[in-house]
Design an enzyme around this catalytic site. Sequence first.
Site, PDB file in Angstrom:
ATOM      1  CG  ASP A   1     -17.084  21.171 -32.481  1.00 61.27           C
ATOM      2  OD1 ASP A   1     -16.279  21.872 -32.399  1.00 61.27           O
ATOM      3  OD2 ASP A   1     -17.688  21.683 -33.819  1.00 61.27           O
TER       4      ASP A   1
ATOM      5  CG  ASP B   1     -12.401  20.424 -37.223  1.00 63.07           C
ATOM      6  OD1 ASP B   1     -13.408  19.662 -38.240  1.00 63.07           O
ATOM      7  OD2 ASP B   1     -11.660  19.969 -37.886  1.00 63.07           O
TER       8      ASP B   1
ATOM      9  CG  HIS C   1      -4.535  22.965 -37.895  1.00 64.35           C
ATOM     10  ND1 HIS C   1      -3.094  23.876 -36.989  1.00 64.35           N
ATOM     11  CD2 HIS C   1      -4.188  21.703 -37.446  1.00 64.35           C
ATOM     12  CE1 HIS C   1      -3.110  23.790 -36.513  1.00 64.35           C
ATOM     13  NE2 HIS C   1      -2.737  22.298 -36.324  1.00 64.35           N
ATOM     14  N   GLY C   2      -8.613  23.834 -40.419  1.00 66.91           N
ATOM     15  CA  GLY C   2      -9.164  24.817 -41.443  1.00 66.91           C
ATOM     16  C   GLY C   2      -9.146  23.760 -42.063  1.00 66.91           C
TER      17      GLY C   2
ATOM     18  CB  CYS D   1     -24.049  19.187 -41.636  1.00 65.42           C
ATOM     19  SG  CYS D   1     -24.236  19.669 -42.791  1.00 65.42           S
TER      20      CYS D   1
HETATM   21  O1  LIG Z   1     -15.831  22.922 -36.016  1.00 71.78           O
HETATM   22  P1  LIG Z   1     -17.357  21.712 -36.646  1.00 71.78           P
HETATM   23  O2  LIG Z   1     -18.315  21.173 -36.616  1.00 71.78           O
HETATM   24  O3  LIG Z   1     -16.805  19.515 -36.160  1.00 71.78           O
HETATM   25  O4  LIG Z   1     -16.014  21.518 -37.987  1.00 71.78           O
HETATM   26  C1  LIG Z   1     -15.765  23.027 -38.967  1.00 71.78           C
HETATM   27  C2  LIG Z   1     -14.963  22.553 -39.860  1.00 71.78           C
HETATM   28  O5  LIG Z   1     -15.720  21.623 -40.963  1.00 71.78           O
HETATM   29  C3  LIG Z   1     -14.884  24.197 -40.518  1.00 71.78           C
HETATM   30  O6  LIG Z   1     -15.759  24.916 -40.463  1.00 71.78           O
HETATM   31  C4  LIG Z   1     -15.714  26.448 -41.167  1.00 71.78           C
HETATM   32  O7  LIG Z   1     -16.983  26.273 -41.247  1.00 71.78           O
HETATM   33  P2  LIG Z   1     -17.871  26.476 -42.633  1.00 71.78           P
HETATM   34  O8  LIG Z   1     -18.573  24.758 -42.128  1.00 71.78           O
HETATM   35  O9  LIG Z   1     -17.207  26.617 -43.945  1.00 71.78           O
HETATM   36  O10 LIG Z   1     -19.013  28.000 -42.205  1.00 71.78           O
HETATM   37  C5  LIG Z   1     -14.605  26.509 -40.449  1.00 71.78           C
HETATM   38  O11 LIG Z   1     -14.377  27.109 -39.366  1.00 71.78           O
HETATM   39  C6  LIG Z   1     -13.382  25.755 -40.702  1.00 71.78           C
HETATM   40  O12 LIG Z   1     -11.747  26.273 -40.147  1.00 71.78           O
HETATM   41  C7  LIG Z   1     -13.149  24.522 -40.274  1.00 71.78           C
HETATM   42  O13 LIG Z   1     -12.048  23.731 -39.533  1.00 71.78           O
HETATM   43 MG   LIG Z   2     -15.749  23.417 -33.648  1.00 67.00          MG
HETATM   44 ZN   LIG Z   3     -26.394  18.754 -43.668  1.00 69.12          ZN
END
Ligand SMILES: O=P(O)(O)OC[C@@H](O)[C@H]1O[C@@H](OP(=O)(O)O)[C@@H](O)[C@@H](O)[C@@H]1O
Ligand SMILES: [Mg+2]
Ligand SMILES: [Zn+2]
Length: 178
Positions: A8, A10, A17-18, A89
């Site tokens: 993974d 983030d 950090h969002g 994605c």
């Molecule tokens: O952890 P990976 O899959 O590499 O990436 C997660 C990110 O795309 C973002 O996914 C978002 O969830 P939502 O996509 O808004 O449900 C939030 O959790 C954010 O904090 C986060 O930065």
């Molecule tokens: Mg993640």
């Molecule tokens: Zn997708």
Amino acid sequence: MKKALFLDRDGIINVDHGYVYKKEAFEFVEDIFTVCLDAHNKGYEIFVITNQSGIARGKYTVEQFNQLTLWMVKQFKLKGIVITDVYYCPHHPDKGVGEYKMVCDCRKPEPGMILSAAKKYDIDLAKSVFIGDKGSDMQAAERAGIKSRILLVDQYSDNQAIKAHRINKIIEASVYIS
Ligand SMILES: O=P(O)(O)OC[C@@H](O)[C@H]1O[C@@H](OP(=O)(O)O)[C@@H](O)[C@@H](O)[C@@H]1O
Ligand SMILES: [Mg+2]
Ligand SMILES: [Zn+2]
């Protein structure tokens, strides 16, 4: 067939950090390099499997994501670690704008990204490892048939006990990587 370490992004490679999309905000989680170098040296292919709904939400563009990804992959290379490919994605079923507002088979917990990587690169998923920071990461890995799944949380906790627990999980990951 080859073995793979699926990461993974983030919360695992970088501190979450969002919706990170600039390299200035991309803070590597140091201990991930330990397990990646171990896996690389043991012949694992390494893939990044990441939800990027920030694109769907209009927070940043595919081009900006691609630029950051090129920079990220180069940082791994400078440490002797090859990232074979990065799957992302860009969609979100509800919060997406325009073409990115859709139900897809790639957004985790769907296994689509993992299955695409396995097909293209002839990966034995039963002998592969997935490291993620959310339940949806674990679900995607399980649905794809990956047996070794590591859930790492609190990537930026300063609590020594949590840090120690996290290091133990990283070492555990190395046990899976054989
Ligand atoms: O952890 P990976 O899959 O590499 O990436 C997660 C990110 O795309 C973002 O996914 C978002 O969830 P939502 O996509 O808004 O449900 C939030 O959790 C954010 O904090 C986060 O930065
Ligand atoms: Mg993640
Ligand atoms: Zn997708």
